[in-house]
Motif scaffolding. Sequence first.
Motif, PDB file in Angstrom:
ATOM      1  N   LEU A  46      12.772   8.867   1.554  1.00 36.66           N
ATOM      2  CA  LEU A  46      13.203   7.700   0.789  1.00 36.66           C
ATOM      3  C   LEU A  46      14.484   7.946  -0.009  1.00 36.66           C
ATOM      4  O   LEU A  46      15.245   7.011  -0.235  1.00 36.66           O
ATOM      5  N   LEU A  47      14.728   9.153  -0.446  1.00 35.92           N
ATOM      6  CA  LEU A  47      15.918   9.438  -1.249  1.00 35.92           C
ATOM      7  C   LEU A  47      17.220   9.024  -0.567  1.00 35.92           C
ATOM      8  O   LEU A  47      18.113   8.503  -1.227  1.00 35.92           O
ATOM      9  N   PRO A  48      17.355   9.197   0.735  1.00 33.79           N
ATOM     10  CA  PRO A  48      18.613   8.780   1.372  1.00 33.79           C
ATOM     11  C   PRO A  48      18.968   7.306   1.171  1.00 33.79           C
ATOM     12  O   PRO A  48      20.141   6.945   1.235  1.00 33.79           O
ATOM     13  N   TYR A  49      17.974   6.449   0.890  1.00 36.00           N
ATOM     14  CA  TYR A  49      18.292   5.037   0.661  1.00 36.00           C
ATOM     15  C   TYR A  49      19.061   4.841  -0.644  1.00 36.00           C
ATOM     16  O   TYR A  49      19.645   3.779  -0.876  1.00 36.00           O
ATOM     17  N   LEU A  50      19.074   5.860  -1.474  1.00 32.29           N
ATOM     18  CA  LEU A  50      19.910   5.826  -2.681  1.00 32.29           C
ATOM     19  C   LEU A  50      21.139   6.721  -2.541  1.00 32.29           C
ATOM     20  O   LEU A  50      22.000   6.701  -3.408  1.00 32.29           O
ATOM     21  N   LEU A 101       8.561   3.349  -8.589  1.00 28.28           N
ATOM     22  CA  LEU A 101       8.896   3.798  -7.236  1.00 28.28           C
ATOM     23  C   LEU A 101      10.203   4.581  -7.242  1.00 28.28           C
ATOM     24  O   LEU A 101      10.303   5.644  -6.639  1.00 28.28           O
ATOM     25  N   VAL A 102      11.210   4.083  -7.958  1.00 34.86           N
ATOM     26  CA  VAL A 102      12.489   4.805  -8.040  1.00 34.86           C
ATOM     27  C   VAL A 102      12.265   6.166  -8.681  1.00 34.86           C
ATOM     28  O   VAL A 102      12.784   7.178  -8.213  1.00 34.86           O
ATOM     29  N   ALA A 106       0.837  -1.204   0.000  1.00 32.35           N
ATOM     30  CA  ALA A 106       0.000   0.000   0.000  1.00 32.35           C
ATOM     31  C   ALA A 106       0.869   1.250   0.000  1.00 32.35           C
ATOM     32  O   ALA A 106       0.587   2.218  -0.729  1.00 32.35           O
ATOM     33  N   ALA A 107       1.918   1.245   0.803  1.00 33.32           N
ATOM     34  CA  ALA A 107       2.831   2.399   0.837  1.00 33.32           C
ATOM     35  C   ALA A 107       3.481   2.608  -0.526  1.00 33.32           C
ATOM     36  O   ALA A 107       3.624   3.746  -0.987  1.00 33.32           O
ATOM     37  N   ARG A 108       3.857   1.514  -1.187  1.00 29.68           N
ATOM     38  CA  ARG A 108       4.470   1.615  -2.514  1.00 29.68           C
ATOM     39  C   ARG A 108       3.478   2.213  -3.513  1.00 29.68           C
ATOM     40  O   ARG A 108       3.807   3.127  -4.270  1.00 29.68           O
ATOM     41  N   GLU A 109       2.263   1.676  -3.508  1.00 28.40           N
ATOM     42  CA  GLU A 109       1.226   2.154  -4.421  1.00 28.40           C
ATOM     43  C   GLU A 109       0.972   3.659  -4.246  1.00 28.40           C
ATOM     44  O   GLU A 109       0.919   4.415  -5.225  1.00 28.40           O
ATOM     45  N   LEU A 110       0.830   4.077  -3.004  1.00 33.52           N
ATOM     46  CA  LEU A 110       0.557   5.492  -2.732  1.00 33.52           C
ATOM     47  C   LEU A 110       1.755   6.379  -3.058  1.00 33.52           C
ATOM     48  O   LEU A 110       1.583   7.507  -3.530  1.00 33.52           O
ATOM     49  N   THR A 111       2.956   5.870  -2.828  1.00 37.45           N
ATOM     50  CA  THR A 111       4.158   6.646  -3.152  1.00 37.45           C
ATOM     51  C   THR A 111       4.287   6.849  -4.652  1.00 37.45           C
ATOM     52  O   THR A 111       4.613   7.945  -5.112  1.00 37.45           O
ATOM     53  N   VAL A 112       4.015   5.802  -5.409  1.00 40.06           N
ATOM     54  CA  VAL A 112       4.079   5.913  -6.876  1.00 40.06           C
ATOM     55  C   VAL A 112       3.043   6.920  -7.369  1.00 40.06           C
ATOM     56  O   VAL A 112       3.322   7.734  -8.248  1.00 40.06           O
ATOM     57  N   LYS A 113       1.843   6.901  -6.784  1.00 44.78           N
ATOM     58  CA  LYS A 113       0.770   7.805  -7.219  1.00 44.78           C
ATOM     59  C   LYS A 113       1.005   9.250  -6.799  1.00 44.78           C
ATOM     60  O   LYS A 113       0.761  10.174  -7.572  1.00 44.78           O
ATOM     61  N   HIS A 114       1.450   9.447  -5.545  1.00 45.22           N
ATOM     62  CA  HIS A 114       1.441  10.796  -4.977  1.00 45.22           C
ATOM     63  C   HIS A 114       2.801  11.325  -4.533  1.00 45.22           C
ATOM     64  O   HIS A 114       2.900  12.499  -4.187  1.00 45.22           O
ATOM     65  N   LEU A 161       8.286   2.539   8.248  1.00 47.21           N
ATOM     66  CA  LEU A 161       7.598   2.117   7.032  1.00 47.21           C
ATOM     67  C   LEU A 161       8.455   2.436   5.805  1.00 47.21           C
ATOM     68  O   LEU A 161       8.563   1.620   4.890  1.00 47.21           O
ATOM     69  N   ALA A 162       9.075   3.601   5.785  1.00 49.22           N
ATOM     70  CA  ALA A 162       9.953   3.975   4.669  1.00 49.22           C
ATOM     71  C   ALA A 162      11.099   2.977   4.528  1.00 49.22           C
ATOM     72  O   ALA A 162      11.435   2.550   3.423  1.00 49.22           O
ATOM     73  N   GLU A 163      11.680   2.593   5.646  1.00 51.54           N
ATOM     74  CA  GLU A 163      12.778   1.633   5.591  1.00 51.54           C
ATOM     75  C   GLU A 163      12.307   0.274   5.074  1.00 51.54           C
ATOM     76  O   GLU A 163      12.968  -0.349   4.257  1.00 51.54           O
ATOM     77  N   ALA A 164      11.150  -0.185   5.538  1.00 47.93           N
ATOM     78  CA  ALA A 164      10.614  -1.466   5.063  1.00 47.93           C
ATOM     79  C   ALA A 164      10.337  -1.418   3.563  1.00 47.93           C
ATOM     80  O   ALA A 164      10.606  -2.384   2.838  1.00 47.93           O
ATOM     81  N   LEU A 165       9.814  -0.301   3.095  1.00 47.20           N
ATOM     82  CA  LEU A 165       9.553  -0.124   1.668  1.00 47.20           C
ATOM     83  C   LEU A 165      10.861  -0.167   0.879  1.00 47.20           C
ATOM     84  O   LEU A 165      10.965  -0.858  -0.137  1.00 47.20           O
ATOM     85  N   ALA A 166      11.865   0.548   1.358  1.00 45.20           N
ATOM     86  CA  ALA A 166      13.170   0.560   0.679  1.00 45.20           C
ATOM     87  C   ALA A 166      13.800  -0.821   0.679  1.00 45.20           C
ATOM     88  O   ALA A 166      14.315  -1.279  -0.350  1.00 45.20           O
ATOM     89  N   VAL A 167      13.759  -1.507   1.805  1.00 49.15           N
ATOM     90  CA  VAL A 167      14.371  -2.842   1.908  1.00 49.15           C
ATOM     91  C   VAL A 167      13.703  -3.812   0.944  1.00 49.15           C
ATOM     92  O   VAL A 167      14.380  -4.573   0.249  1.00 49.15           O
TER      93      VAL A 167
END
Length: 196
Positions: free
Chosen positions: A123-127, A108-109, A22-30, A61-67
């Motif tokens: 999320l950017l810091p994970y890159l 997502l990227v 869900a977090a991925r879906e919403l991040t891609v959309k918004h 949640l951000a970390e779990a999404l990135a991982v």
Amino acid sequence: MSAEPPSKTNSRARVREALVSAARELTVKHGWERVRMADVAQTAGVSRQTLYNEFDSRTGLAEALAVREIQTFVSGVRLHLSAHGTDPRAAAYAAIRFALEDADRNPLVRAILTSGRGGADELLPYLTTRSDIVLDAAGAVIREWAAEHLPQVTAPVVDVAADVVVRLTVSHIVLPRLPAAETADVLADVFVRLLT
């Protein structure tokens, strides 16, 4: 103290996976900066309390999404390295090109890079500044491949080559300058030189 029964563990894993999806879906959309925890819970079909039981904060949640995204990405790198066995140049080229092209088409990227350039983004810091998760995961795959296919190359040499090529690849994901095939060509040469 007894362990959780398998059914409870599986249920919890499914809830966690649904929340990350869900977090991925919403991040891609918004964009991540507009993702609210309440919206993630609603999209996943769980209560906000359930969300906070799994991830005590937005950062968690951000970390779990990135991982999760990194694990998916690293699986592709593993496949491309393995497809070329003992040919380090071909293996590196295929894996690097895959990484660059996959990142370019990954929504997502793209959302992370686009929102990150416009303002602060967790999320950017994970890159960039917190890229240790990417470096560790991708480096482990390269070391695993080298141990199997290039046993004559010492571990410290492989460690340096892996670290350098992963850092350069991530740098080109964040700020691409050339087409993926050209960048992969150059970075594969760098990787081979570092192994000798």
